[in-house]
Design an enzyme around this catalytic site. Structure first.
Site, PDB file in Angstrom:
ATOM      1  CD  GLU A  92     -74.102  59.829  43.817  1.00  0.00           C
ATOM      2  OE1 GLU A  92     -74.779  60.510  43.028  1.00  0.00           O
ATOM      3  OE2 GLU A  92     -73.607  58.714  43.509  1.00  0.00           O
ATOM      4  CG  HIS A 139     -74.816  54.555  42.180  1.00  0.00           C
ATOM      5  ND1 HIS A 139     -75.891  55.256  41.675  1.00  0.00           N
ATOM      6  CD2 HIS A 139     -74.787  53.382  41.500  1.00  0.00           C
ATOM      7  CE1 HIS A 139     -76.485  54.543  40.735  1.00  0.00           C
ATOM      8  NE2 HIS A 139     -75.834  53.392  40.619  1.00  0.00           N
TER       9      HIS A 139
END
Length: 152
Positions: free
Chosen positions: A58, A56
């Site tokens: 992040e 992801h």
């Protein structure tokens, strides 16, 4: 009503999300700034490209910023992300000790900050960043809606 200008970091996160969409990835982008406002890392979702369900935006940005700082702690750093973090990303944000999280679109299905488990509000959460939602929401939401409409 005056339209507020988006922070430069969120504009960069949106550009990362656009790049992800171009590659067929879910359009999510993330940026991490140091306490002085210097860019430490930016990333986009790469779950398909990396064949990694943890890739992801992040997490990729956290990994890069940690390498730049030479520390597993991103104390006093701020994260800008186009979509509300999921539970996995919220846990990583907490473990990294990120100071503030700014996110664009809410995610009623998989979000874990203001939706779902509300990870940072759990008694087992050791670090709770300041959270600011709705930053660049219209742009982030439009990217996501367009991406999924073209696939249905």
């Amino acid at each position: 009503m005056l339209k507020q200008k988006l922070p430069e970091a969120m504009m960069l996160a949106i550009e990362e999300a656009k790049a992800a969409a171009f590659l067929g990835e879910v359009p999510v982008g993330a940026v991490i700034l140091s306490k002085d406002g210097d860019l430490l890392a930016s990333a986009a979702n790469r779950t398909l490209a990396d064949k990694d369900p943890t890739a992801h935006a992040e997490l990729l940005a956290i990994r890069k910023a940690a390498q730049v700082l030479g520390s597993e702690r991103l104390i006093d750093c701020d994260l800008y992300v186009t979509l509300e973090p999921c539970a996995m990303c919220a846990a990583a944000i907490s473990f990294a000790r990120i100071r503030r999280v700014y996110f664009g679109a809410s995610d009623e299905k998989m979000g874990a900050v203001e939706n779902g488990p509300r990870f940072f509000g759990q008694p087992t959460c050791h670090h709770r960043p300041e959270v600011y939602s709705g930053i660049g929401e219209a742009e982030a939401k439009a990217l996501l809606l367009n991406f999924f409409q073209t696939r249905r």
